[in-house]
Design a protein around this motif. Structure first.
Motif, mmCIF file in Angstrom:
data_model
loop_
_atom_site.group_PDB
_atom_site.id
_atom_site.type_symbol
_atom_site.label_atom_id
_atom_site.label_comp_id
_atom_site.label_asym_id
_atom_site.label_seq_id
_atom_site.Cartn_x
_atom_site.Cartn_y
_atom_site.Cartn_z
ATOM 1 N N ILE A 75 11.347 31.216 -0.379
ATOM 2 C CA ILE A 75 10.802 32.534 -0.032
ATOM 3 C C ILE A 75 9.384 32.664 -0.591
ATOM 4 C CG2 ILE A 75 11.018 35.016 -0.480
ATOM 5 C CD1 ILE A 75 14.137 34.461 -0.486
ATOM 6 N N GLN A 76 9.204 32.268 -1.854
ATOM 7 C CA GLN A 76 7.868 32.314 -2.454
ATOM 8 C C GLN A 76 6.879 31.478 -1.646
ATOM 9 O OE1 GLN A 76 8.823 31.096 -6.543
ATOM 10 N NE2 GLN A 76 7.721 32.943 -7.208
ATOM 11 N N GLN A 77 7.284 30.272 -1.286
ATOM 12 C CA GLN A 77 6.408 29.405 -0.492
ATOM 13 C C GLN A 77 6.058 30.064 0.838
ATOM 14 O OE1 GLN A 77 8.830 25.909 -0.200
ATOM 15 N NE2 GLN A 77 8.044 25.004 -2.098
ATOM 16 N N PHE A 78 7.037 30.632 1.491
ATOM 17 C CA PHE A 78 6.834 31.281 2.776
ATOM 18 C C PHE A 78 5.857 32.451 2.636
ATOM 19 C CE2 PHE A 78 7.916 34.833 5.553
ATOM 20 C CZ PHE A 78 7.720 34.256 6.792
ATOM 21 N N ILE A 79 6.063 33.285 1.629
ATOM 22 C CA ILE A 79 5.217 34.465 1.450
ATOM 23 C C ILE A 79 3.790 34.061 1.087
ATOM 24 C CG2 ILE A 79 4.851 36.485 -0.036
ATOM 25 C CD1 ILE A 79 7.910 36.924 0.095
ATOM 26 N N ARG A 80 3.659 33.057 0.236
ATOM 27 C CA ARG A 80 2.308 32.576 -0.097
ATOM 28 C C ARG A 80 1.600 32.046 1.150
ATOM 29 N NH1 ARG A 80 4.532 29.552 -4.923
ATOM 30 N NH2 ARG A 80 4.491 31.119 -6.553
ATOM 31 N N LYS A 81 2.328 31.280 1.951
ATOM 32 C CA LYS A 81 1.743 30.723 3.174
ATOM 33 C C LYS A 81 1.309 31.849 4.098
ATOM 34 C CE LYS A 81 2.724 27.770 7.107
ATOM 35 N NZ LYS A 81 3.747 27.106 7.895
ATOM 36 N N ARG A 82 2.152 32.856 4.265
ATOM 37 C CA ARG A 82 1.805 33.994 5.122
ATOM 38 C C ARG A 82 0.570 34.715 4.594
ATOM 39 N NH1 ARG A 82 4.260 35.854 9.851
ATOM 40 N NH2 ARG A 82 5.854 34.339 10.310
ATOM 41 N N GLY A 83 0.482 34.828 3.269
ATOM 42 C CA GLY A 83 -0.666 35.499 2.669
ATOM 43 C C GLY A 83 -1.957 34.749 2.908
ATOM 44 N N THR A 84 -1.914 33.422 2.816
ATOM 45 C CA THR A 84 -3.127 32.640 3.031
ATOM 46 C C THR A 84 -3.520 32.624 4.498
ATOM 47 O OG1 THR A 84 -1.880 30.570 3.207
ATOM 48 C CG2 THR A 84 -2.727 31.152 1.030
ATOM 49 N N GLU A 85 -2.542 32.845 5.375
ATOM 50 C CA GLU A 85 -2.855 32.918 6.801
ATOM 51 C C GLU A 85 -3.354 34.309 7.189
ATOM 52 O OE1 GLU A 85 0.819 31.855 8.679
ATOM 53 O OE2 GLU A 85 0.603 29.731 8.231
ATOM 54 N N GLY A 86 -3.276 35.243 6.229
ATOM 55 C CA GLY A 86 -3.742 36.599 6.484
ATOM 56 C C GLY A 86 -2.846 37.380 7.426
ATOM 57 N N LYS A 87 -1.595 36.981 7.544
ATOM 58 C CA LYS A 87 -0.700 37.627 8.504
ATOM 59 C C LYS A 87 0.076 38.793 7.920
ATOM 60 C CE LYS A 87 -0.009 33.628 11.420
ATOM 61 N NZ LYS A 87 0.943 32.732 12.029
ATOM 62 N N ARG A 88 0.229 38.843 6.631
ATOM 63 C CA ARG A 88 1.068 39.872 6.034
ATOM 64 C C ARG A 88 0.527 40.257 4.663
ATOM 65 N NH1 ARG A 88 3.890 39.701 10.193
ATOM 66 N NH2 ARG A 88 6.048 39.189 10.471
ATOM 67 N N PHE A 89 0.966 41.445 4.237
ATOM 68 C CA PHE A 89 0.757 41.860 2.865
ATOM 69 C C PHE A 89 1.633 40.981 1.991
ATOM 70 C CE2 PHE A 89 2.235 44.381 -0.744
ATOM 71 C CZ PHE A 89 1.019 44.663 -1.340
#
Length: 186
Positions: A75-89
């Protein structure tokens, strides 16, 4: 030949433990990830990791906690990846850890309520269990249930409502003084 028996036992144990904890693991992931497809991806990755790492699991310890910890890292990896892609808070790691701790603290009370609910449902009349099965097991609409049990839609809504209230009272009251039939029914 001895090795294959051990491998079979190992696989059977893994499958049994995963089956016991799969729903709670899915609920855990969905606590952090709102998209069903993203949650499915995380769950799949977690299950693969759990299987590959199953030799590291200490038998007799809490498989559910071990599995949730593995899911937490994904989950942490997924959220970090989403954050670097600028897709989510993105929540901070500290926030994620606090959410995970809160989830863990409530696991036992949820399990107790599920056990009480199962006991309370078993005390219902067969007709009421059938209605619950049609509604929640087969996910039928109330009008479809009414047709199957030869009642009006309004009467079916009333029965479902009374059964739910009765079950709620039974679960919250610890199952004591549960009246399963006549007061709920008709």
């Amino acid at each position: 030949m001895e090795e294959s028996v051990n491998d079979d036992d190992r696989a059977a144990l893994f499958i049994r433990l995963l089956a016991e904890h799969e729903r709670r693991l899915a609920a855990y992931v969905m606590t952090f990830v709102s998209s069903a497809s993203d949650a499915d991806d995380i769950l799949q990755e977690t299950k693969i990791w759990l299987w590959r790492s199953f030799d590291q699991f200490e038998r007799g310890t809490n498989f559910g906690a071990w599995a949730r910890q593995a899911a937490f890292y994904r989950i942490q990896q997924f959220i970090r990846k989403r954050g670097t892609e600028g897709k989510r808070f993105v929540f901070s790691d500290t926030c994620l850890e606090q959410l995970a701790d809160a989830f863990e603290k409530n696991v036992e009370s949820r399990e107790e309520r599920v056990e009480r609910l199962s006991d309370c449902v078993s005390r219902l009349s067969p007709k009421h269990r059938q209605i619950l099965t049609l509604r929640y097991g087969e996910e039928l609409a109330v009008d479809e249930i009414a047709g199957r049990i030869n009642r009006t839609v309004a009467a079916t809504y009333r029965v479902l409502s009374r059964v739910r209230l009765s079950l709620r009272d039974c679960v919250l009251g610890g199952g004591e003084d549960f009246v399963a039939t006549s007061e709920v029914a008709q």
